[in-house]
Design a protein around this motif. Structure first.
Motif, PDB file in Angstrom:
ATOM      1  N   UNK A  32      -0.311  -5.960  -8.450  1.00 55.18           N
ATOM      2  CA  UNK A  32      -1.260  -6.935  -8.955  1.00 55.18           C
ATOM      3  C   UNK A  32      -2.657  -6.555  -8.465  1.00 55.18           C
ATOM      4  N   UNK A  33      -2.994  -6.972  -7.271  1.00 53.78           N
ATOM      5  CA  UNK A  33      -4.318  -6.712  -6.720  1.00 53.78           C
ATOM      6  C   UNK A  33      -4.345  -5.388  -5.963  1.00 53.78           C
ATOM      7  N   UNK A  34      -5.457  -4.672  -6.106  1.00 49.62           N
ATOM      8  CA  UNK A  34      -5.707  -3.483  -5.283  1.00 49.62           C
ATOM      9  C   UNK A  34      -7.026  -3.684  -4.552  1.00 49.62           C
ATOM     10  N   UNK A  35      -7.126  -3.082  -3.399  1.00 45.20           N
ATOM     11  CA  UNK A  35      -8.300  -3.344  -2.573  1.00 45.20           C
ATOM     12  C   UNK A  35      -8.592  -2.170  -1.659  1.00 45.20           C
ATOM     13  N   UNK A  36      -9.794  -2.181  -1.121  1.00 43.24           N
ATOM     14  CA  UNK A  36     -10.197  -1.268  -0.062  1.00 43.24           C
ATOM     15  C   UNK A  36     -10.539  -2.099   1.180  1.00 43.24           C
ATOM     16  N   UNK A  37     -10.014  -1.642   2.300  1.00 42.23           N
ATOM     17  CA  UNK A  37     -10.331  -2.221   3.597  1.00 42.23           C
ATOM     18  C   UNK A  37     -10.932  -1.112   4.455  1.00 42.23           C
ATOM     19  N   UNK A  38     -11.550  -1.514   5.552  1.00 42.48           N
ATOM     20  CA  UNK A  38     -12.024  -0.522   6.503  1.00 42.48           C
ATOM     21  C   UNK A  38     -11.809  -1.044   7.920  1.00 42.48           C
ATOM     22  N   UNK A  39     -11.727  -0.079   8.828  1.00 43.78           N
ATOM     23  CA  UNK A  39     -11.436  -0.442  10.210  1.00 43.78           C
ATOM     24  C   UNK A  39     -12.075   0.562  11.147  1.00 43.78           C
ATOM     25  N   UNK A  40     -12.792   0.034  12.136  1.00 41.08           N
ATOM     26  CA  UNK A  40     -13.348   0.860  13.193  1.00 41.08           C
ATOM     27  C   UNK A  40     -12.425   0.767  14.401  1.00 41.08           C
ATOM     28  N   UNK A  41     -12.460   1.770  15.282  1.00 40.70           N
ATOM     29  CA  UNK A  41     -11.594   1.742  16.476  1.00 40.70           C
ATOM     30  C   UNK A  41     -11.799   0.472  17.282  1.00 40.70           C
ATOM     31  N   UNK A  42     -10.706  -0.193  17.608  1.00 40.17           N
ATOM     32  CA  UNK A  42     -10.773  -1.393  18.416  1.00 40.17           C
ATOM     33  C   UNK A  42     -11.189  -2.645  17.685  1.00 40.17           C
ATOM     34  N   UNK A  43     -11.386  -2.524  16.379  1.00 39.42           N
ATOM     35  CA  UNK A  43     -11.793  -3.688  15.602  1.00 39.42           C
ATOM     36  C   UNK A  43     -10.739  -4.044  14.569  1.00 39.42           C
ATOM     37  N   UNK A  44     -10.846  -5.263  14.057  1.00 38.27           N
ATOM     38  CA  UNK A  44      -9.904  -5.727  13.057  1.00 38.27           C
ATOM     39  C   UNK A  44     -10.207  -5.082  11.707  1.00 38.27           C
ATOM     40  N   UNK A  45      -9.154  -4.831  10.938  1.00 37.37           N
ATOM     41  CA  UNK A  45      -9.342  -4.306   9.592  1.00 37.37           C
ATOM     42  C   UNK A  45      -9.999  -5.385   8.736  1.00 37.37           C
ATOM     43  N   UNK A  46     -11.014  -5.005   7.965  1.00 38.78           N
ATOM     44  CA  UNK A  46     -11.741  -5.977   7.158  1.00 38.78           C
ATOM     45  C   UNK A  46     -11.753  -5.574   5.694  1.00 38.78           C
ATOM     46  N   UNK A  47     -11.757  -6.580   4.830  1.00 35.08           N
ATOM     47  CA  UNK A  47     -11.803  -6.344   3.399  1.00 35.08           C
ATOM     48  C   UNK A  47     -13.186  -5.842   3.000  1.00 35.08           C
ATOM     49  N   UNK A  48     -13.202  -4.797   2.187  1.00 32.43           N
ATOM     50  CA  UNK A  48     -14.448  -4.275   1.635  1.00 32.43           C
ATOM     51  C   UNK A  48     -14.622  -4.761   0.200  1.00 32.43           C
ATOM     52  N   UNK A  49     -13.582  -4.547  -0.618  1.00 33.78           N
ATOM     53  CA  UNK A  49     -13.640  -4.939  -2.027  1.00 33.78           C
ATOM     54  C   UNK A  49     -12.227  -5.076  -2.559  1.00 33.78           C
ATOM     55  N   UNK A  50     -12.082  -5.947  -3.549  1.00 31.60           N
ATOM     56  CA  UNK A  50     -10.778  -6.226  -4.137  1.00 31.60           C
ATOM     57  C   UNK A  50     -10.925  -6.297  -5.643  1.00 31.60           C
ATOM     58  N   UNK A  53      -5.645  -7.481 -11.339  1.00 26.22           N
ATOM     59  CA  UNK A  53      -5.062  -6.771 -12.482  1.00 26.22           C
ATOM     60  C   UNK A  53      -5.900  -6.960 -13.745  1.00 26.22           C
ATOM     61  N   UNK A  54      -6.634  -8.050 -13.809  1.00 33.92           N
ATOM     62  CA  UNK A  54      -7.494  -8.316 -14.967  1.00 33.92           C
ATOM     63  C   UNK A  54      -8.899  -7.776 -14.828  1.00 33.92           C
ATOM     64  N   UNK A  55      -9.169  -7.149 -13.700  1.00 32.26           N
ATOM     65  CA  UNK A  55     -10.491  -6.556 -13.488  1.00 32.26           C
ATOM     66  C   UNK A  55     -11.468  -7.416 -12.714  1.00 32.26           C
ATOM     67  N   UNK A  56     -11.061  -8.621 -12.323  1.00 32.43           N
ATOM     68  CA  UNK A  56     -11.958  -9.460 -11.527  1.00 32.43           C
ATOM     69  C   UNK A  56     -12.115  -8.846 -10.141  1.00 32.43           C
ATOM     70  N   UNK A  57     -13.334  -8.939  -9.603  1.00 32.71           N
ATOM     71  CA  UNK A  57     -13.641  -8.270  -8.335  1.00 32.71           C
ATOM     72  C   UNK A  57     -14.287  -9.231  -7.346  1.00 32.71           C
ATOM     73  N   UNK A  58     -14.145  -8.898  -6.086  1.00 32.52           N
ATOM     74  CA  UNK A  58     -14.944  -9.562  -5.069  1.00 32.52           C
ATOM     75  C   UNK A  58     -15.215  -8.567  -3.947  1.00 32.52           C
TER      76      UNK A  58
END
Length: 115
Positions: A32-50, A53-58
């Protein structure tokens, strides 16, 4: 099961651009949804973009206007176009796919932005 393989990371100067790709294989029709996350050493993984399936983004506020997520369902690939990169964007970027409530992750690709 879904397998995700990222590519496109690397070293770039501040102000430059990179495009990340994530190729999905396996039970891709169930994604359904695909996304990119990022994470720096020692930090929590955070959402970058999502992208749904219909093309809606945030997007995370920190990347709005600079990053663009897109999806090619025919190629089972999601992209992240990153422009006007800043040193603060330096992180390992992970691709994510949501399948019936289960999160699948790629191994990550390193993006380094020099000042």
């Amino acid at each position: 099961q879904v397998q995700l393989v990222e590519s496109g990371g690397g070293l770039v100067q501040a102000g430059g651009s990179l495009r990340l790709s994530c190729a999905a294989s396996g039970s891709v029709v169930s994604i359904s949804t695909m996304a990119w996350y990022r994470q720096a050493p020692g930090k929590q993984r955070e959402l970058v973009a999502r992208i749904g399936s219909g093309g809606n983004t945030n997007y995370a506020d920190s990347v709005k206007g600079r990053f663009t997520i897109s999806r090619d369902n025919a190629k089972n690939t999601v992209y992240l176009q990153m422009n006007s990169l800043k040193p603060g964007d330096t992180d390992v970027y992970y691709c994510n796919a949501l399948v019936f409530g289960i999160n699948y992750w790629g191994r990550g690709t390193l993006v380094s932005v020099s000042s």
